[in-house]
Design an enzyme around this catalytic site. Structure first.
Site, PDB file in Angstrom:
ATOM      1  N   GLN A   7      -1.907 -43.988   5.876  1.00 34.42           N
ATOM      2  CA  GLN A   7      -0.975 -43.085   5.206  1.00 34.42           C
ATOM      3  C   GLN A   7      -0.565 -43.787   3.914  1.00 34.42           C
ATOM      4  O   GLN A   7       0.312 -44.655   3.926  1.00 34.42           O
ATOM      5  CB  GLN A   7       0.254 -42.805   6.086  1.00 34.42           C
ATOM      6  CG  GLN A   7       1.146 -41.740   5.478  1.00 34.42           C
ATOM      7  CD  GLN A   7       2.500 -41.635   6.141  1.00 34.42           C
ATOM      8  OE1 GLN A   7       2.987 -42.583   6.760  1.00 34.42           O
ATOM      9  NE2 GLN A   7       3.138 -40.485   6.010  1.00 34.42           N
ATOM     10  N   ASN A  40      16.415 -37.037  20.257  1.00 35.16           N
ATOM     11  CA  ASN A  40      14.952 -37.120  20.214  1.00 35.16           C
ATOM     12  C   ASN A  40      14.546 -38.580  20.010  1.00 35.16           C
ATOM     13  O   ASN A  40      14.735 -39.121  18.937  1.00 35.16           O
ATOM     14  CB  ASN A  40      14.438 -36.273  19.040  1.00 35.16           C
ATOM     15  CG  ASN A  40      12.995 -36.591  18.696  1.00 35.16           C
ATOM     16  OD1 ASN A  40      12.187 -36.875  19.572  1.00 35.16           O
ATOM     17  ND2 ASN A  40      12.680 -36.557  17.397  1.00 35.16           N
ATOM     18  N   ASN A  53      -5.444 -93.757  15.159  1.00 34.70           N
ATOM     19  CA  ASN A  53      -6.595 -92.865  14.957  1.00 34.70           C
ATOM     20  C   ASN A  53      -6.798 -92.515  13.499  1.00 34.70           C
ATOM     21  O   ASN A  53      -7.793 -91.908  13.160  1.00 34.70           O
ATOM     22  CB  ASN A  53      -6.436 -91.592  15.797  1.00 34.70           C
ATOM     23  CG  ASN A  53      -5.176 -90.833  15.447  1.00 34.70           C
ATOM     24  OD1 ASN A  53      -4.186 -91.434  15.007  1.00 34.70           O
ATOM     25  ND2 ASN A  53      -5.193 -89.535  15.637  1.00 34.70           N
ATOM     26  N   ARG A  56      15.917 -50.742   7.001  1.00 31.93           N
ATOM     27  CA  ARG A  56      17.127 -51.305   7.617  1.00 31.93           C
ATOM     28  C   ARG A  56      16.881 -52.652   8.304  1.00 31.93           C
ATOM     29  O   ARG A  56      17.816 -53.336   8.697  1.00 31.93           O
ATOM     30  CB  ARG A  56      17.722 -50.299   8.608  1.00 31.93           C
ATOM     31  CG  ARG A  56      18.402 -49.131   7.911  1.00 31.93           C
ATOM     32  CD  ARG A  56      18.666 -47.981   8.869  1.00 31.93           C
ATOM     33  NE  ARG A  56      17.457 -47.194   9.142  1.00 31.93           N
ATOM     34  CZ  ARG A  56      17.391 -46.190  10.012  1.00 31.93           C
ATOM     35  NH1 ARG A  56      18.470 -45.855  10.709  1.00 31.93           N
ATOM     36  NH2 ARG A  56      16.260 -45.529  10.196  1.00 31.93           N
TER      37      ARG A  56
HETATM   38  C1  UD1 Z   1      12.630 -40.156  13.711  1.00 32.32           C
HETATM   39  C2  UD1 Z   1      12.805 -38.678  14.073  1.00 32.32           C
HETATM   40  C3  UD1 Z   1      14.149 -38.495  14.769  1.00 32.32           C
HETATM   41  C4  UD1 Z   1      14.197 -39.389  15.975  1.00 32.32           C
HETATM   42  C5  UD1 Z   1      13.916 -40.840  15.613  1.00 32.32           C
HETATM   43  C6  UD1 Z   1      13.758 -41.690  16.858  1.00 32.32           C
HETATM   44  C7  UD1 Z   1      11.622 -37.438  12.352  1.00 32.32           C
HETATM   45  C8  UD1 Z   1      11.754 -36.567  11.152  1.00 32.32           C
HETATM   46  N1  UD1 Z   1      12.759 -37.872  12.879  1.00 32.32           N
HETATM   47  O1  UD1 Z   1      13.654 -40.477  12.766  1.00 32.32           O
HETATM   48  O2  UD1 Z   1      14.313 -37.158  15.160  1.00 32.32           O
HETATM   49  O3  UD1 Z   1      15.476 -39.291  16.591  1.00 32.32           O
HETATM   50  O4  UD1 Z   1      12.685 -40.954  14.881  1.00 32.32           O
HETATM   51  O5  UD1 Z   1      13.641 -43.040  16.552  1.00 32.32           O
HETATM   52  O6  UD1 Z   1      10.522 -37.680  12.811  1.00 32.32           O
HETATM   53  N2  UD1 Z   1       6.682 -43.329   9.855  1.00 32.32           N
HETATM   54  C9  UD1 Z   1       5.433 -43.260   9.288  1.00 32.32           C
HETATM   55  N3  UD1 Z   1       5.273 -42.614   8.109  1.00 32.32           N
HETATM   56  C10 UD1 Z   1       6.297 -42.007   7.478  1.00 32.32           C
HETATM   57  C11 UD1 Z   1       7.592 -42.072   8.074  1.00 32.32           C
HETATM   58  C12 UD1 Z   1       7.743 -42.742   9.264  1.00 32.32           C
HETATM   59  O7  UD1 Z   1       4.456 -43.791   9.832  1.00 32.32           O
HETATM   60  O8  UD1 Z   1       6.057 -41.419   6.401  1.00 32.32           O
HETATM   61  C13 UD1 Z   1       6.833 -44.049  11.145  1.00 32.32           C
HETATM   62  C14 UD1 Z   1       7.726 -45.266  11.038  1.00 32.32           C
HETATM   63  O9  UD1 Z   1       6.970 -46.415  10.726  1.00 32.32           O
HETATM   64  C15 UD1 Z   1       8.348 -45.341  12.424  1.00 32.32           C
HETATM   65  C16 UD1 Z   1       8.343 -43.901  12.903  1.00 32.32           C
HETATM   66  O10 UD1 Z   1       7.450 -43.195  12.070  1.00 32.32           O
HETATM   67  O11 UD1 Z   1       7.579 -46.125  13.311  1.00 32.32           O
HETATM   68  C17 UD1 Z   1       9.726 -43.265  12.825  1.00 32.32           C
HETATM   69  O12 UD1 Z   1      10.136 -43.338  11.495  1.00 32.32           O
HETATM   70  P1  UD1 Z   1      11.661 -43.555  11.096  1.00 32.32           P
HETATM   71  O13 UD1 Z   1      11.774 -43.550   9.624  1.00 32.32           O
HETATM   72  O14 UD1 Z   1      12.221 -44.713  11.832  1.00 32.32           O
HETATM   73  O15 UD1 Z   1      12.274 -42.192  11.669  1.00 32.32           O
HETATM   74  P2  UD1 Z   1      13.777 -41.878  11.977  1.00 32.32           P
HETATM   75  O16 UD1 Z   1      14.498 -41.604  10.732  1.00 32.32           O
HETATM   76  O17 UD1 Z   1      14.333 -42.921  12.882  1.00 32.32           O
HETATM   77 CA    CA Z   2      13.512 -44.843  13.806  1.00 33.04          CA
END
Ligand code: UD1
Ligand code: CA
Length: 461
Positions: A76, A173, A390, A17
């Site tokens: 990862q 969360n 210079n 996004r």
């Molecule tokens: C996640 C939470 C959600 C919470 C929100 C807060 C989960 C399933 N959901 O959702 O409950 O309200 O954060 O912002 O955890 N990332 C990885 N590897 C992955 C996926 C994500 O390192 O495979 C990292 C991303 O880089 C990021 C963080 O985890 O920094 C959160 O990932 P994102 O995809 O933004 O999670 P949300 O859908 O926002």
């Molecule tokens: Ca997020």
């Protein structure tokens, strides 16, 4: 700290996004990357060797961007969800004792005091863990907190899986969790990708631990802005604004006057001494350090600069990687770059550029000059319009000017060149040879006067 705390920061995602070719955690707010901002908070509860950042998208750039030495990394390779990301950190996060603090890498506003509070709560012996929650005015996009009749967290349900009724829950969360490490690792394999996204959700861990009889406590934080997760550039700008305001507030409370604090842009590592005054629309970037009793004029932009006590930077000075001595007077509209060094009590005026140039104590260059690759002695006066030539089209050459010299206006100093102590350069000279101490050098055509010439000219038809 009573217990070992290992911190895992999730930073492997691309951040679709953001609509960017750069990984989300590389974007900056408050003068540092999102990931570094999260690491800054984590360093308040753990030493760098116990902080593990999980990297994936643009892993090399993300590793290189981390500016806290000692922080560890885990890879990862494919982004299979937040639960999978933590699993990838397992070997780096050993030993598996004490507490495991897990943070989203995209939450740059988290306050150290909140982390300390969470760790304290999660450390209570009867709990399997604790997590931060907040009441969001607009909860959309976040996982919702389901509480049990005791007020403990029963589960986190993701937006995509929530029922219409659950979607109305405003307690969310923010992605700040702390678990009993041994319990967490014992049960992590139970996270399954049984959701519409086919991902391993870290949030499932709450239900899993409960099933095994371990309670997870919520820590409700009143200020939801602290827990803003950055997903778009609109949120990035909002976070930047909050971090700038915090920095300005800290500086003001430490004795710095800031006029119109909402207009200044001061990076997180900038230091400013007591009783200095920062006027409106100033930008202080990078590792800039300003001494005490300085004035930084409106619109000045300083990056990685050192300004000693009592110096005055007048409006619209632009300076990079340069130092300005005590009581110096610089500007308005001066430009300093590439290790320019203005000594104490120097004056640098409007439209004067210093590049890789050292100006000795008390020396002055008050108007319209280019001084590049030069060393200029103390108390020397550089006249208006002086240019160090210079560059010969292929190479740069140095200019050395001694102390107490006087360089007349509009002098052209062709480098390489040395002008010794106490010398005088006549205005308008083109100087191509070294000038010895206390000499006068004149390098211009002699003036010729023709009496009556103008009158004669006017009388002609
Ligand atoms: C996640 C939470 C959600 C919470 C929100 C807060 C989960 C399933 N959901 O959702 O409950 O309200 O954060 O912002 O955890 N990332 C990885 N590897 C992955 C996926 C994500 O390192 O495979 C990292 C991303 O880089 C990021 C963080 O985890 O920094 C959160 O990932 P994102 O995809 O933004 O999670 P949300 O859908 O926002
Ligand atoms: Ca997020």
């Amino acid at each position: 700290m009573k217990q070992n705390i290992t911190v895992v920061i999730l930073a492997a995602g691309l951040g679709t996004r953001m609509k960017s070719t750069r990984a989300k955690v590389l974007h900056e707010a408050g003068g540092d990357t999102l990931l570094n901002q999260v690491i800054r908070a984590a360093l308040h509860v753990s030493p760098p060797e116990r902080i593990v950042a999980v990297v994936g998208h643009q892993a090399d750039e993300v590793r290189r961007s981390v500016n806290a030495p000692g922080v560890r990394f885990a890879d990862q390779p494919a982004q299979m969800g937040t639960g999978h990301a933590v699993l990838c950190a397992r070997s780096q996060a050993a030993p598996e004792n004490g507490l495991l603090l897990i943070l989203n890498g995209d939450g740059p506003l988290l306050q150290p005091s909140t982390l300390a509070g969470l760790v304290e709560l999660a450390g209570a012996s009867h709990l399997g863990g604790a997590l931060v929650t907040t009441e969001a005015a607009d909860p959309s996009g976040y996982g919702r907190i389901l509480r049990d009749s005791d007020g403990l967290v029963a589960a986190i349900v993701e937006q995509k899986s929530a029922t219409p009724e659950q979607l109305r829950i405003r307690e969310i969360n923010p992605g700040v969790y702390c678990f009993e490490a041994s319990l967490f690792w014992k049960h992590i394999a139970e996270i399954a990708p049984n959701n519409s996204a086919n991902e391993y959700y870290l949030t499932d861990m709450v239900e899993i631990l409960r099933r095994h009889g371990h309670a997870i406590a919520p820590m409700l934080v009143a200020d939801e802005t602290e827990l803003l997760g950055i997903n778009t550039r609109v949120e990035l700008a909002a976070a930047d604004r909050i971090l700038r305001a915090r920095k300005a507030r800290r500086l003001m409370l430490s004795g710095v006057t800031i006029e119109y604090p909402e207009t200044v842009t001061i990076d997180v590592d900038v230091e400013i001494g007591q009783d200095s005054i920062v006027e409106s629309n100033v930008q202080l970037r990078g590792r800039t350090r300003i001494g005490a009793n300085c004035r930084i004029g409106a619109g000045a932009i300083l990056r990685d600069c050192i300004v000693a006590d009592g110096a005055a930077i007048l409006p619209y000075v632009v300076a990079d990687s340069s130092s300005i001595g005590a009581r110096a007077l610089v500007g308005p509209f001066s430009r300093l770059r590439l290790n320019a060094e203005a000594g104490p009590d120097t004056h640098i005026g409007n439209f004067v550029e210093l590049k890789k140039t050292r100006l000795g104590a008390g020396a002055k260059a008050n108007h319209l000059a280019y001084l590049g690759d030069a060393v200029i002695g103390p108390q020397t006066n550089i006249g208006a319009g002086t240019i160090t030539c210079n560059y010969d089209g292929r190479k740069k050459h140095p200019t050395k000017i001694g102390e107490n010299t006087f360089v007349g206006s509009n002098s052209t100093l062709v480098a390489p060149l040395e002008i010794a102590d106490g010398a005088y350069i006549a205005a308008g000279s083109v100087i191509t040879q070294n000038v010895e101490a206390d000499a006068l050098a004149i390098g211009r055509a002699r003036q010729v006067d023709k009496p009556g010439w103008a009158r004669k000219r006017r009388s002609q038809p």
